[in-house]
Design a protein around this motif. Sequence first.
Motif, PDB file in Angstrom:
ATOM      1  N   LEU A 206       0.847  -1.185   0.000  1.00  0.00           N
ATOM      2  CA  LEU A 206       0.000   0.000   0.000  1.00  0.00           C
ATOM      3  C   LEU A 206       0.886   1.240   0.000  1.00  0.00           C
ATOM      4  CD1 LEU A 206      -2.159  -2.097   0.598  1.00  0.00           C
ATOM      5  CD2 LEU A 206      -3.140  -0.533   2.284  1.00  0.00           C
ATOM      6  N   VAL A 207       0.711   2.079  -1.017  1.00  0.00           N
ATOM      7  CA  VAL A 207       1.525   3.288  -1.168  1.00  0.00           C
ATOM      8  C   VAL A 207       0.595   4.493  -1.241  1.00  0.00           C
ATOM      9  CG1 VAL A 207       3.355   2.032  -2.368  1.00  0.00           C
ATOM     10  CG2 VAL A 207       1.529   3.118  -3.695  1.00  0.00           C
ATOM     11  N   GLY A 208       1.170   5.672  -1.032  1.00  0.00           N
ATOM     12  CA  GLY A 208       0.373   6.879  -1.131  1.00  0.00           C
ATOM     13  C   GLY A 208       0.887   7.972  -0.227  1.00  0.00           C
ATOM     14  N   GLY A 213      -4.341   6.984   5.601  1.00  0.00           N
ATOM     15  CA  GLY A 213      -4.855   5.819   6.324  1.00  0.00           C
ATOM     16  C   GLY A 213      -4.330   4.488   5.846  1.00  0.00           C
ATOM     17  N   LYS A 214      -3.078   4.443   5.387  1.00  0.00           N
ATOM     18  CA  LYS A 214      -2.526   3.186   4.868  1.00  0.00           C
ATOM     19  C   LYS A 214      -2.407   2.124   5.961  1.00  0.00           C
ATOM     20  CE  LYS A 214       1.189   4.990   3.137  1.00  0.00           C
ATOM     21  NZ  LYS A 214       0.848   6.407   3.419  1.00  0.00           N
ATOM     22  N   THR A 215      -1.867   2.506   7.144  1.00  0.00           N
ATOM     23  CA  THR A 215      -1.646   1.519   8.199  1.00  0.00           C
ATOM     24  C   THR A 215      -2.966   0.945   8.707  1.00  0.00           C
ATOM     25  OG1 THR A 215       0.375   2.696   8.848  1.00  0.00           O
ATOM     26  CG2 THR A 215      -0.552   1.124  10.420  1.00  0.00           C
ATOM     27  N   THR A 216      -3.952   1.801   8.922  1.00  0.00           N
ATOM     28  CA  THR A 216      -5.263   1.318   9.367  1.00  0.00           C
ATOM     29  C   THR A 216      -5.902   0.428   8.310  1.00  0.00           C
ATOM     30  OG1 THR A 216      -5.559   3.359  10.632  1.00  0.00           O
ATOM     31  CG2 THR A 216      -7.510   2.029  10.232  1.00  0.00           C
ATOM     32  N   THR A 217      -5.742   0.788   7.047  1.00  0.00           N
ATOM     33  CA  THR A 217      -6.307  -0.024   5.968  1.00  0.00           C
ATOM     34  C   THR A 217      -5.633  -1.387   5.905  1.00  0.00           C
ATOM     35  OG1 THR A 217      -6.822   1.975   4.691  1.00  0.00           O
ATOM     36  CG2 THR A 217      -6.764  -0.113   3.490  1.00  0.00           C
ATOM     37  N   ILE A 218      -4.308  -1.428   6.124  1.00  0.00           N
ATOM     38  CA  ILE A 218      -3.600  -2.714   6.155  1.00  0.00           C
ATOM     39  C   ILE A 218      -4.143  -3.581   7.290  1.00  0.00           C
ATOM     40  CG2 ILE A 218      -1.400  -3.677   6.929  1.00  0.00           C
ATOM     41  CD1 ILE A 218       0.014  -2.150   4.899  1.00  0.00           C
ATOM     42  N   LEU A 284       1.141  -8.273   3.317  1.00  0.00           N
ATOM     43  CA  LEU A 284       0.785  -6.857   3.171  1.00  0.00           C
ATOM     44  C   LEU A 284       1.947  -5.987   3.610  1.00  0.00           C
ATOM     45  CD1 LEU A 284      -2.812  -7.102   4.670  1.00  0.00           C
ATOM     46  CD2 LEU A 284      -2.215  -6.921   2.258  1.00  0.00           C
ATOM     47  N   ILE A 285       2.337  -5.038   2.743  1.00  0.00           N
ATOM     48  CA  ILE A 285       3.490  -4.174   3.006  1.00  0.00           C
ATOM     49  C   ILE A 285       3.004  -2.763   3.299  1.00  0.00           C
ATOM     50  CG2 ILE A 285       5.654  -3.274   2.101  1.00  0.00           C
ATOM     51  CD1 ILE A 285       5.767  -5.668   0.219  1.00  0.00           C
ATOM     52  N   ASP A 286       3.404  -2.242   4.453  1.00  0.00           N
ATOM     53  CA  ASP A 286       3.084  -0.868   4.841  1.00  0.00           C
ATOM     54  C   ASP A 286       4.270   0.018   4.488  1.00  0.00           C
ATOM     55  OD1 ASP A 286       1.789   1.301   5.877  1.00  0.00           O
ATOM     56  OD2 ASP A 286       2.329   0.886   7.959  1.00  0.00           O
ATOM     57  N   THR A 287       4.029   1.062   3.691  1.00  0.00           N
ATOM     58  CA  THR A 287       5.107   1.955   3.249  1.00  0.00           C
ATOM     59  C   THR A 287       4.950   3.333   3.872  1.00  0.00           C
ATOM     60  OG1 THR A 287       3.890   2.727   1.302  1.00  0.00           O
ATOM     61  CG2 THR A 287       5.226   0.734   1.051  1.00  0.00           C
ATOM     62  N   ALA A 288       6.003   4.119   3.785  1.00  0.00           N
ATOM     63  CA  ALA A 288       5.973   5.478   4.335  1.00  0.00           C
ATOM     64  C   ALA A 288       5.106   6.370   3.460  1.00  0.00           C
ATOM     65  CB  ALA A 288       7.389   6.039   4.419  1.00  0.00           C
ATOM     66  N   GLY A 289       4.375   7.265   4.108  1.00  0.00           N
ATOM     67  CA  GLY A 289       3.605   8.250   3.362  1.00  0.00           C
ATOM     68  C   GLY A 289       4.518   9.331   2.837  1.00  0.00           C
ATOM     69  N   VAL A 290       4.623   9.420   1.506  1.00  0.00           N
ATOM     70  CA  VAL A 290       5.553  10.359   0.884  1.00  0.00           C
ATOM     71  C   VAL A 290       4.804  11.168  -0.160  1.00  0.00           C
ATOM     72  CG1 VAL A 290       7.724  10.620  -0.357  1.00  0.00           C
ATOM     73  CG2 VAL A 290       7.436   8.724   1.235  1.00  0.00           C
ATOM     74  N   SER A 308       9.895  -8.378  -7.168  1.00  0.00           N
ATOM     75  CA  SER A 308       9.083  -9.030  -8.193  1.00  0.00           C
ATOM     76  C   SER A 308       7.800  -9.586  -7.586  1.00  0.00           C
ATOM     77  CB  SER A 308       9.877 -10.157  -8.850  1.00  0.00           C
ATOM     78  OG  SER A 308      10.257 -11.119  -7.880  1.00  0.00           O
ATOM     79  N   GLU A 309       6.792  -9.737  -8.407  1.00  0.00           N
ATOM     80  CA  GLU A 309       5.505 -10.298  -8.008  1.00  0.00           C
ATOM     81  C   GLU A 309       4.789  -9.436  -6.961  1.00  0.00           C
ATOM     82  OE1 GLU A 309       6.020 -14.264  -6.722  1.00  0.00           O
ATOM     83  OE2 GLU A 309       6.987 -14.943  -8.568  1.00  0.00           O
ATOM     84  N   LEU A 310       5.186  -8.184  -6.867  1.00  0.00           N
ATOM     85  CA  LEU A 310       4.545  -7.285  -5.902  1.00  0.00           C
ATOM     86  C   LEU A 310       3.414  -6.527  -6.584  1.00  0.00           C
ATOM     87  CD1 LEU A 310       6.257  -5.043  -3.294  1.00  0.00           C
ATOM     88  CD2 LEU A 310       4.687  -4.003  -4.912  1.00  0.00           C
ATOM     89  N   ARG A 311       2.287  -6.453  -5.893  1.00  0.00           N
ATOM     90  CA  ARG A 311       1.124  -5.723  -6.407  1.00  0.00           C
ATOM     91  C   ARG A 311       1.010  -4.397  -5.660  1.00  0.00           C
ATOM     92  NH1 ARG A 311      -4.536  -5.305  -5.537  1.00  0.00           N
ATOM     93  NH2 ARG A 311      -5.712  -5.315  -7.500  1.00  0.00           N
ATOM     94  N   ALA A 312       1.248  -3.286  -6.356  1.00  0.00           N
ATOM     95  CA  ALA A 312       1.189  -1.969  -5.728  1.00  0.00           C
ATOM     96  C   ALA A 312      -0.244  -1.447  -5.770  1.00  0.00           C
ATOM     97  CB  ALA A 312       2.108  -0.994  -6.452  1.00  0.00           C
ATOM     98  N   CYS A 313      -0.704  -0.977  -4.624  1.00  0.00           N
ATOM     99  CA  CYS A 313      -2.064  -0.450  -4.511  1.00  0.00           C
ATOM    100  C   CYS A 313      -1.982   0.965  -3.937  1.00  0.00           C
ATOM    101  CB  CYS A 313      -2.906  -1.347  -3.613  1.00  0.00           C
ATOM    102  SG  CYS A 313      -4.655  -0.918  -3.600  1.00  0.00           S
ATOM    103  N   LEU A 314      -2.454   1.941  -4.695  1.00  0.00           N
ATOM    104  CA  LEU A 314      -2.385   3.348  -4.298  1.00  0.00           C
ATOM    105  C   LEU A 314      -3.574   3.690  -3.398  1.00  0.00           C
ATOM    106  CD1 LEU A 314      -1.106   6.164  -4.567  1.00  0.00           C
ATOM    107  CD2 LEU A 314      -2.434   6.479  -6.661  1.00  0.00           C
ATOM    108  N   VAL A 315      -3.278   4.258  -2.235  1.00  0.00           N
ATOM    109  CA  VAL A 315      -4.320   4.637  -1.276  1.00  0.00           C
ATOM    110  C   VAL A 315      -4.562   6.136  -1.377  1.00  0.00           C
ATOM    111  CG1 VAL A 315      -5.050   4.604   1.131  1.00  0.00           C
ATOM    112  CG2 VAL A 315      -3.586   2.775   0.243  1.00  0.00           C
ATOM    113  N   LEU A 316      -5.813   6.523  -1.607  1.00  0.00           N
ATOM    114  CA  LEU A 316      -6.205   7.929  -1.736  1.00  0.00           C
ATOM    115  C   LEU A 316      -7.318   8.239  -0.745  1.00  0.00           C
ATOM    116  CD1 LEU A 316      -6.374   8.249  -5.636  1.00  0.00           C
ATOM    117  CD2 LEU A 316      -4.487   8.951  -4.149  1.00  0.00           C
TER     118      LEU A 316
END
Length: 415
Positions: A206-208, A213-218, A284-290, A308-316
Amino acid sequence: MKIKRFVAADMRQAMREVREEQGPEAVILSTRRMEDGIEVIAAIDYDEALMREASRHGAPAETPPADRSEPTLHVASEPVARAPRASAAPVAAAAEPPGMRPLMERAAQDTAQLRSELGSMREMLEMQLSSLAWNDMERRQPLRARVLREMTRLGIEADVARALVDELPDQINAEQARYLPLGMLSRHLAVSGRGLHGDDRGITALVGPTGVGKTTTIAKLAARAVMRHGADQVALVSTDHYRIGAAAQLEHYGRLLGVRVYPAYDAESLRKVLEMLRSRHTVLIDTAGVAGSDPRLTQQLEILADASELRACLVLAANAQSQSLDDAVRAYLPLKPHACILTKLDEAPSLGGALSVLIRHRLPLDYTTDGQRVPEDIATADARVLVCRAAQSARSHAPDESLMAERFGLAVASA
């Protein structure tokens, strides 16, 4: 002939006041930029012959006395612009004659004033052209205009609304014009269907931007996966080492769910962690909000791109302004996000901006969230439900004519 002076913050507001008080038949006699805004002199029942006769005899007719401190641009009959004053004194090759510098400064001031007035005149003419073009469309294609009006009421951005209306058949009836906007939005809003039948297998990052709310969504996604597949089949990975307490928050959720959290500090450590978790059903990967302007964004994109094989999902966040949402999408486009999650629906006064961005960039929607409860406040995306919710939150009154002319007039005129 009735003449009135209007003062507003800008030309658009001044023209709007002229139309509201004097109607579309009003004639603009002059415009002038002042310290507190724009001055517009407008008249109704305008008699050009009378004005010329009055000018010939030196009488100002009913026109208010002009302030001679600044030149005035008249547009009632023919546009007149004063040329910058120039000095008639010869210029010596060796040195400037006395007084040349004050003359040059005055010429620069006059040139700047002239450019300002020409800019105001252009803005005024564009507004008048927009108004005429929109009125003509309402007369010739009233049902298409009705669809555009409904799209605007829903908060859909002008470019998206025009693109959708361009797909309408040439002939539509009143019943179609009433229901087509919602149907067209539902049809063009892509949803992935992920999570409907337990098909949430794989590695998802989850990126964005920060605060969406990425961490809560994860945590919500992890809770759903635990209920379906068991805690031993779910793993969480944290790459957010910039925000204070980010990893601790994810670990807190992990303990509540019985799921282990793995840290990853760079591309190499992330590769090793993902290799170790290859057998897990859901990672599920939690990324920094940038933000898009943050130099750390490039570093984060490089770390995720190597996996590889990673599915990126943009959180808005649905409660963000449309331009902010669009900037976020463009910033993360190099990562080629597979889908999007729309959060904070419960905090959004209107969903039109978010829907416009998703349709414009053709981003499929995975999930929507509308609260902080884990895991209750998350749902698999449904285009019809989301569009109906947008309709319920839309403004109650139809947009006024000036707004419609501003949004669509010039596009209609250039078509």
